[in-house]
Design an enzyme around this catalytic site. Structure first.
Site, mmCIF file in Angstrom:
data_model
loop_
_atom_site.group_PDB
_atom_site.id
_atom_site.type_symbol
_atom_site.label_atom_id
_atom_site.label_comp_id
_atom_site.label_asym_id
_atom_site.label_seq_id
_atom_site.Cartn_x
_atom_site.Cartn_y
_atom_site.Cartn_z
ATOM 1 N N TRP A 242 0.800 -1.230 0.000
ATOM 2 C CA TRP A 242 0.000 0.000 0.000
ATOM 3 C C TRP A 242 0.829 1.274 0.000
ATOM 4 C CZ3 TRP A 242 1.762 2.233 4.410
ATOM 5 C CH2 TRP A 242 2.154 1.399 5.444
ATOM 6 N N ASN A 243 2.146 1.181 0.161
ATOM 7 C CA ASN A 243 2.860 2.441 0.446
ATOM 8 C C ASN A 243 3.139 3.313 -0.775
ATOM 9 O OD1 ASN A 243 4.748 0.372 -0.106
ATOM 10 N ND2 ASN A 243 6.378 1.663 0.683
ATOM 11 N N LYS B 266 -3.092 -7.916 -8.036
ATOM 12 C CA LYS B 266 -3.777 -7.989 -6.727
ATOM 13 C C LYS B 266 -3.159 -6.884 -5.856
ATOM 14 C CE LYS B 266 -4.394 -9.295 -2.441
ATOM 15 N NZ LYS B 266 -4.254 -7.978 -1.832
ATOM 16 N N GLU C 143 -5.256 -4.398 -0.061
ATOM 17 C CA GLU C 143 -6.689 -4.135 0.094
ATOM 18 C C GLU C 143 -6.967 -2.660 0.396
ATOM 19 O OE1 GLU C 143 -8.385 -6.744 2.944
ATOM 20 O OE2 GLU C 143 -10.438 -6.312 2.333
ATOM 21 N N THR D 203 5.674 -12.508 4.060
ATOM 22 C CA THR D 203 4.777 -12.893 2.948
ATOM 23 C C THR D 203 5.614 -13.358 1.756
ATOM 24 O OG1 THR D 203 3.472 -10.966 3.659
ATOM 25 C CG2 THR D 203 2.697 -12.149 1.728
ATOM 26 N N LEU E 226 7.788 -24.717 -9.554
ATOM 27 C CA LEU E 226 8.852 -24.109 -10.360
ATOM 28 C C LEU E 226 8.391 -22.884 -11.137
ATOM 29 C CD1 LEU E 226 10.733 -27.291 -11.621
ATOM 30 C CD2 LEU E 226 11.173 -25.902 -9.604
ATOM 31 N N GLU F 41 10.421 -8.143 -3.968
ATOM 32 C CA GLU F 41 10.935 -6.859 -3.449
ATOM 33 C C GLU F 41 10.408 -6.744 -2.026
ATOM 34 O OE1 GLU F 41 12.927 -4.892 -5.059
ATOM 35 O OE2 GLU F 41 12.732 -5.553 -7.121
ATOM 36 N N CYS G 114 10.123 1.070 2.117
ATOM 37 C CA CYS G 114 11.001 -0.089 2.286
ATOM 38 C C CYS G 114 12.452 0.352 2.442
ATOM 39 C CB CYS G 114 10.853 -1.025 1.097
ATOM 40 S SG CYS G 114 11.101 -0.198 -0.483
ATOM 41 N N GLU H 198 13.998 -5.012 -10.351
ATOM 42 C CA GLU H 198 13.029 -4.319 -11.186
ATOM 43 C C GLU H 198 13.728 -3.123 -11.828
ATOM 44 O OE1 GLU H 198 9.501 -3.607 -8.699
ATOM 45 O OE2 GLU H 198 8.698 -5.456 -9.566
#
Ligand code: NAD
Length: 488
Positions: free
Chosen positions: A148-149, A172, A175, A229, A241, A247, A281, A459
């Site tokens: 969410w950040n 996804k 929420e 997670t 596999l 991240e 992060c 990334e």
């Protein structure tokens, strides 16, 4: 109630409805439907069919790039509206959410341009009777799971390269920040992305996220979020596999030497930990200061921290907005209480803000703690809030040992005017990103990702497109006569 975006259609999700609240005052932004497990199955099946359609599978890179150029233009044209929505969703100051939207636009434009440089190879001949090629192909259905950040920026950082590579994507979002992700669905559709290639499925991680990562047709999971997670996702992906890009969290060290320009260093350290109210992060959450300047630097740090403007995020003067919600504020405050129990001294902050209108939201002040050891849990665990622990150091060797003594390895910052020392440190620190005399600066052309438990994969950069592709080798026989082996 808002719909979900299932394979190009706006439909009512069959999961339990959810609500988005404005962290600044707890007011309701919207009620939205969420995906059920059946919705996930349907979206993935349709994504699997859509990416194999000739219209997409045989599309030229320049055709896919054109969609991304249009996405970039739409994002830029709607920056004010999207920034406002993002601020309502997660409480970040407007100036910052504008930056996130522009970062998303830059990512889409950069990826579109970079796509044209991703060449297949006509590899050197080892045998005159054969031509050999190495071509890149998409993976199929890719899952993008986000926190969410910095939602719009991290979402486009996954959607742009995954779609550029020719995949279909199931997004996804966290929420609590579903509204901006649903807006992205609208933008990609408006930019001409063929139906079925993108689904945006809000819902709980344990339900929607889990159903996505469990699905055998999902060939890559690109995840940004917490380390716990991430490890769980890696285990599930490994069992069939499927590829992952992870991240994850951090507890990044920032380091100030006695020869640093202290004006530059103090502002850099403050920005590194307290911007985004520490919900980053890469937040520079562990500060090491050389003993000879420790007291002086702490004084400057506390003065600057106390001058930061914690305000309503829609106020143009705001530097720090609220934390995402009450539960997160409680978790941040629990770390401060733990620090006290471990013998820490709170130099500033340490109690939630309740003055005037701030009482309506989840506001926490910049907090600085001294008197702890690097091995204490408050110095080791990610707090994800505006809390800085400060530790003195004597020399380079003891510093490196402490700075690297962490399960994480996402980022680090070094302040020194000695560039030989800066280079040595940059090479010795266990971190995916090292900033020297600056912090939290980004270039979309430069890869980003973590060492150790901060992640796997990178990334950004040109190679991000290739990370959503697989290579295929093709051998083309040139012999004009039958292979003699059968007849020998
Ligand atoms: P989180 O791990 O709780 O959730 C991230 C996403 O994973 C959410 O969409 C969530 O619903 C989903 N999820 C949760 N359980 C799942 C499951 N079992 N299966 C599939 N999906 C599941 O993280 P968060 O609280 O949203 O975000 C904060 C964390 O993200 C911090 O640790 C922060 O450091 C990290 N983060 C890392 C980066 C980076 O680039 N390294 C960037 C931003 C945030």
């Amino acid at each position: 109630m808002k719909d979900i975006f299932l394979a190009g259609e706006w439909v009512q999700g069959r999961g339990t409805p959810s609500k988005s609240y404005f962290p600044a005052d707890g007011s309701l932004n919207a009620v939205f439907s969420t995906a059920s497990e059946e919705d996930v199955q349907e979206a993935i099946q349709k994504a699997h069919e859509a990416w194999q359609q000739p219209q997409w599978r045989d599309s030229l890179p320049m055709e896919r790039a054109r969609i991304l150029y249009r996405v970039a233009d739409i994002l830029e044209a709607r920056v004010d509206e999207l920034a406002a929505l993002q601020t309502r969703d997660n409480g970040k100051p407007l100036a910052e959410t504008r930056g996130l939207v522009m970062s998303a636009a830059n990512t889409a434009r950069y990826t579109a341009a970079a796509l044209d440089t991703v060449d297949d190879e006509f590899t050197n001949q080892r045998d005159k009777s054969t031509l050999t090629f190495s071509v890149h192909e998409p993976l199929g259905v890719v899952a993008a799971i986000t926190p969410w950040n910095s939602p719009i920026a991290s979402e486009v950082q996954k959607l742009a390269p995954a779609l550029a590579a020719g995949n279909a994507v199931i997004l996804k979002p966290a929420e609590v920040t579903s509204l901006i992700a649903l807006k992205l669905a609208e933008i990609f559709a408006e930019a001409g992305l063929p139906r079925g290639l993108l689904s945006v499925l809000p819902g709980r991680g344990s339900v929607v996220g889990q159903a996505i990562i469990d699905h055998p047709l999902v060939r890559k999971i690109s995840f940004t979020g917490g380390t716990t997670t991430g490890k769980r996702i890696a285990q599930i992906a490994a069992s069939r596999l499927a590829e992952t890009s992870l991240e994850l969290g951090g507890k990044s060290p920032t380091i100030v030497f006695e020869d640093a320009d202290l004006d530059i260093a103090v502002n850099g350290v403050i920005y590194g930990i307290f911007s985004s109210s520490g919900q980053a992060c890469i937040a520079g959450a562990r500060l090491f200061v050389q003993r000879s300047i420790y007291d002086e630097f702490l004084d400057r740090l506390v003065t600057k921290a106390q001058a930061l403007r914690v305000k309503h995020p829609e106020d143009q003067q705001c530097q720090m907005g609220p934390l995402i919600n009450e539960a997160h504020l409680d978790s941040v405050h629990a770390f401060v209480e733990k620090a006290k129990a471990q013998g820490g001294t709170i130099l500033t902050g340490g109690e939630r803000l309740l003055d005037g209108d701030l009482a309506k939201g989840s506001y926490y002040p910049p907090t600085i703690i001294t008197g702890l050891q690097n091995t204490d849990s408050v110095c080791q665990e990610e707090i994800f809030g505006p809390v800085l622990v400060v530790l003195p150091f004597e020399d380079e060797d003891s510093l490196i040992e402490q700075a690297n003594d962490s399960i994480y390895g996402l980022a680090a910052g070094v302040w020194t005017e000695n560039y030989r020392r800066a280079w040595t440190l940059a090479r010795r620190l266990d971190a995916g990103v090292v900033w020297i005399n600056t912090y939290k600066k980004f270039s979309i052309a430069t890869p980003f990702g973590g060492f150790k438990e901060s992640g796997v994969g990178r990334e950004k950069g040109r190679l991000s497109i290739l990370s959503y592709m697989q290579q295929k080798s093709i051998y083309l026989g040139l012999d004009a006569v039958p292979n003699p082996w059968c007849d020998s």
